[in-house]
Design a protein around this motif. Sequence first.
Motif, PDB file in Angstrom:
ATOM      1  N   PHE A  31       0.853  -1.178   0.000  1.00  0.00           N
ATOM      2  CA  PHE A  31       0.000   0.000   0.000  1.00  0.00           C
ATOM      3  C   PHE A  31       0.894   1.234   0.000  1.00  0.00           C
ATOM      4  CE2 PHE A  31      -2.128  -3.565   1.821  1.00  0.00           C
ATOM      5  CZ  PHE A  31      -3.376  -3.541   1.218  1.00  0.00           C
ATOM      6  N   VAL A  32       0.655   2.110  -0.980  1.00  0.00           N
ATOM      7  CA  VAL A  32       1.528   3.262  -1.198  1.00  0.00           C
ATOM      8  C   VAL A  32       0.765   4.542  -0.880  1.00  0.00           C
ATOM      9  CG1 VAL A  32       2.993   4.469  -2.856  1.00  0.00           C
ATOM     10  CG2 VAL A  32       2.711   2.000  -3.024  1.00  0.00           C
ATOM     11  N   VAL A  33       1.335   5.342   0.028  1.00  0.00           N
ATOM     12  CA  VAL A  33       0.810   6.676   0.313  1.00  0.00           C
ATOM     13  C   VAL A  33       1.600   7.644  -0.553  1.00  0.00           C
ATOM     14  CG1 VAL A  33       0.464   8.429   2.098  1.00  0.00           C
ATOM     15  CG2 VAL A  33       0.330   6.008   2.687  1.00  0.00           C
ATOM     16  N   ARG A  34       0.870   8.489  -1.298  1.00  0.00           N
ATOM     17  CA  ARG A  34       1.546   9.451  -2.162  1.00  0.00           C
ATOM     18  C   ARG A  34       1.053  10.855  -1.829  1.00  0.00           C
ATOM     19  NH1 ARG A  34       1.021   8.282  -8.158  1.00  0.00           N
ATOM     20  NH2 ARG A  34      -1.163   8.403  -7.636  1.00  0.00           N
ATOM     21  N   TRP A  35       2.005  11.785  -1.815  1.00  0.00           N
ATOM     22  CA  TRP A  35       1.664  13.186  -1.596  1.00  0.00           C
ATOM     23  C   TRP A  35       2.649  14.052  -2.362  1.00  0.00           C
ATOM     24  CZ3 TRP A  35       4.402  10.200   1.630  1.00  0.00           C
ATOM     25  CH2 TRP A  35       5.533  10.717   2.247  1.00  0.00           C
ATOM     26  N   VAL A  36       2.229  15.285  -2.643  1.00  0.00           N
ATOM     27  CA  VAL A  36       3.033  16.211  -3.426  1.00  0.00           C
ATOM     28  C   VAL A  36       3.316  17.441  -2.578  1.00  0.00           C
ATOM     29  CG1 VAL A  36       3.119  17.642  -5.497  1.00  0.00           C
ATOM     30  CG2 VAL A  36       2.013  15.417  -5.581  1.00  0.00           C
ATOM     31  N   VAL A  37       4.581  17.820  -2.498  1.00  0.00           N
ATOM     32  CA  VAL A  37       5.005  19.020  -1.779  1.00  0.00           C
ATOM     33  C   VAL A  37       5.777  19.895  -2.758  1.00  0.00           C
ATOM     34  CG1 VAL A  37       6.396  19.917   0.116  1.00  0.00           C
ATOM     35  CG2 VAL A  37       5.138  17.788   0.399  1.00  0.00           C
ATOM     36  N   ALA A  38       5.246  21.080  -3.011  1.00  0.00           N
ATOM     37  CA  ALA A  38       5.867  22.051  -3.923  1.00  0.00           C
ATOM     38  C   ALA A  38       6.161  21.438  -5.292  1.00  0.00           C
ATOM     39  CB  ALA A  38       7.134  22.629  -3.307  1.00  0.00           C
ATOM     40  N   GLY A  39       5.237  20.632  -5.794  1.00  0.00           N
ATOM     41  CA  GLY A  39       5.379  20.053  -7.129  1.00  0.00           C
ATOM     42  C   GLY A  39       6.201  18.784  -7.197  1.00  0.00           C
ATOM     43  N   GLN A  40       6.744  18.324  -6.088  1.00  0.00           N
ATOM     44  CA  GLN A  40       7.558  17.106  -6.082  1.00  0.00           C
ATOM     45  C   GLN A  40       6.783  15.992  -5.380  1.00  0.00           C
ATOM     46  OE1 GLN A  40      11.408  17.577  -4.336  1.00  0.00           O
ATOM     47  NE2 GLN A  40      12.018  15.465  -4.730  1.00  0.00           N
ATOM     48  N   GLU A  41       6.701  14.821  -6.019  1.00  0.00           N
ATOM     49  CA  GLU A  41       5.933  13.698  -5.475  1.00  0.00           C
ATOM     50  C   GLU A  41       6.789  12.885  -4.504  1.00  0.00           C
ATOM     51  OE1 GLU A  41       3.943   9.552  -7.024  1.00  0.00           O
ATOM     52  OE2 GLU A  41       4.054  11.232  -8.411  1.00  0.00           O
ATOM     53  N   PHE A  42       6.155  12.466  -3.388  1.00  0.00           N
ATOM     54  CA  PHE A  42       6.810  11.632  -2.386  1.00  0.00           C
ATOM     55  C   PHE A  42       5.963  10.404  -2.130  1.00  0.00           C
ATOM     56  CE2 PHE A  42       8.349  15.884  -1.537  1.00  0.00           C
ATOM     57  CZ  PHE A  42       9.700  15.680  -1.418  1.00  0.00           C
ATOM     58  N   PRO A  43       6.467   9.189  -2.373  1.00  0.00           N
ATOM     59  CA  PRO A  43       5.732   7.972  -2.028  1.00  0.00           C
ATOM     60  C   PRO A  43       6.330   7.298  -0.795  1.00  0.00           C
ATOM     61  CG  PRO A  43       7.301   7.485  -3.737  1.00  0.00           C
ATOM     62  CD  PRO A  43       7.481   8.945  -3.387  1.00  0.00           C
ATOM     63  N   LYS A  44       5.501   6.598  -0.051  1.00  0.00           N
ATOM     64  CA  LYS A  44       5.977   5.787   1.067  1.00  0.00           C
ATOM     65  C   LYS A  44       5.151   4.505   1.070  1.00  0.00           C
ATOM     66  CE  LYS A  44       7.713   6.113   5.643  1.00  0.00           C
ATOM     67  NZ  LYS A  44       8.312   6.999   6.592  1.00  0.00           N
ATOM     68  N   THR A  45       5.815   3.345   1.069  1.00  0.00           N
ATOM     69  CA  THR A  45       5.153   2.053   0.929  1.00  0.00           C
ATOM     70  C   THR A  45       5.030   1.365   2.278  1.00  0.00           C
ATOM     71  OG1 THR A  45       6.150   1.874  -1.259  1.00  0.00           O
ATOM     72  CG2 THR A  45       5.237  -0.133  -0.313  1.00  0.00           C
ATOM     73  N   TYR A  46       3.876   0.723   2.496  1.00  0.00           N
ATOM     74  CA  TYR A  46       3.599  -0.013   3.731  1.00  0.00           C
ATOM     75  C   TYR A  46       3.072  -1.403   3.381  1.00  0.00           C
ATOM     76  CZ  TYR A  46       4.150   4.323   6.272  1.00  0.00           C
ATOM     77  OH  TYR A  46       4.666   5.468   6.799  1.00  0.00           O
ATOM     78  N   ALA A  47       3.211  -2.315   4.328  1.00  0.00           N
ATOM     79  CA  ALA A  47       2.780  -3.701   4.111  1.00  0.00           C
ATOM     80  C   ALA A  47       1.282  -3.877   4.312  1.00  0.00           C
ATOM     81  CB  ALA A  47       3.538  -4.642   5.048  1.00  0.00           C
ATOM     82  N   THR A  48       0.681  -3.088   5.202  1.00  0.00           N
ATOM     83  CA  THR A  48      -0.758  -3.225   5.464  1.00  0.00           C
ATOM     84  C   THR A  48      -1.468  -1.908   5.174  1.00  0.00           C
ATOM     85  OG1 THR A  48      -0.611  -2.559   7.779  1.00  0.00           O
ATOM     86  CG2 THR A  48      -0.306  -4.907   7.288  1.00  0.00           C
ATOM     87  N   SER A  49      -2.757  -2.015   4.910  1.00  0.00           N
ATOM     88  CA  SER A  49      -3.542  -0.822   4.604  1.00  0.00           C
ATOM     89  C   SER A  49      -3.716   0.052   5.841  1.00  0.00           C
ATOM     90  CB  SER A  49      -4.899  -1.211   4.037  1.00  0.00           C
ATOM     91  OG  SER A  49      -5.648  -1.920   5.005  1.00  0.00           O
ATOM     92  N   LYS A  50      -3.767  -0.556   7.016  1.00  0.00           N
ATOM     93  CA  LYS A  50      -3.934   0.228   8.241  1.00  0.00           C
ATOM     94  C   LYS A  50      -2.716   1.117   8.508  1.00  0.00           C
ATOM     95  CE  LYS A  50      -7.242  -2.759  10.385  1.00  0.00           C
ATOM     96  NZ  LYS A  50      -8.093  -2.690  11.511  1.00  0.00           N
ATOM     97  N   GLN A  51      -1.520   0.583   8.253  1.00  0.00           N
ATOM     98  CA  GLN A  51      -0.310   1.390   8.420  1.00  0.00           C
ATOM     99  C   GLN A  51      -0.311   2.563   7.449  1.00  0.00           C
ATOM    100  OE1 GLN A  51       2.625  -1.604   7.669  1.00  0.00           O
ATOM    101  NE2 GLN A  51       2.952  -2.036   9.847  1.00  0.00           N
ATOM    102  N   ALA A  52      -0.700   2.291   6.203  1.00  0.00           N
ATOM    103  CA  ALA A  52      -0.725   3.343   5.192  1.00  0.00           C
ATOM    104  C   ALA A  52      -1.762   4.411   5.539  1.00  0.00           C
ATOM    105  CB  ALA A  52      -1.004   2.741   3.823  1.00  0.00           C
TER     106      ALA A  52
END
Length: 151
Positions: A31-52
């Motif tokens: 499960f990947v959380v994605r967000w954009v800060v000042a036009g730059q994308e940042f992803p962070k991957t987690y093993a479970t949906s609850k963590q994400a």
Amino acid sequence: MTNTTFDVRIWDVRVKTGRPRKDGKPGKKSFVVRWVVAGQEFPKTYATSKQAESFRSKLVVAQSSGEAFRVIDGLPVSMARAENDKPWFTFRAGVCGHEVAPRRREVPVRQRRRTGDGDAGIAGQPPWQAGRRRTAPGHDRLGVQHPPARD
């Protein structure tokens, strides 16, 4: 140029499925959380949906409370500050230029003691060695004055 910004967009959690296994079973989900800060994308991957979802909700709370986000790593200032706090051993590894052994059984006990004593001069004495008068090997060559011997 400032290194913080309020220009943040947080996207939904994306489910990423791995390749199917050889025995025909489906691949693992991440499960990947994605967000954009000042036009730059940042992803962070987690093993479970609850963590994400938990991490995403922390980002949303920080954004809704008006907190600034760092452009370097995309984290809110409060989360970045908490991530920079290091335990003593991690600090020691960075200062001395060597890693702490990931598995303690790889390093003999006496070597662990010597390493801890040698690093005490750099980072201060660790709490479990408070009051000890031992010095690191090679202290004589550095010109450090030793306390007078007791009779």
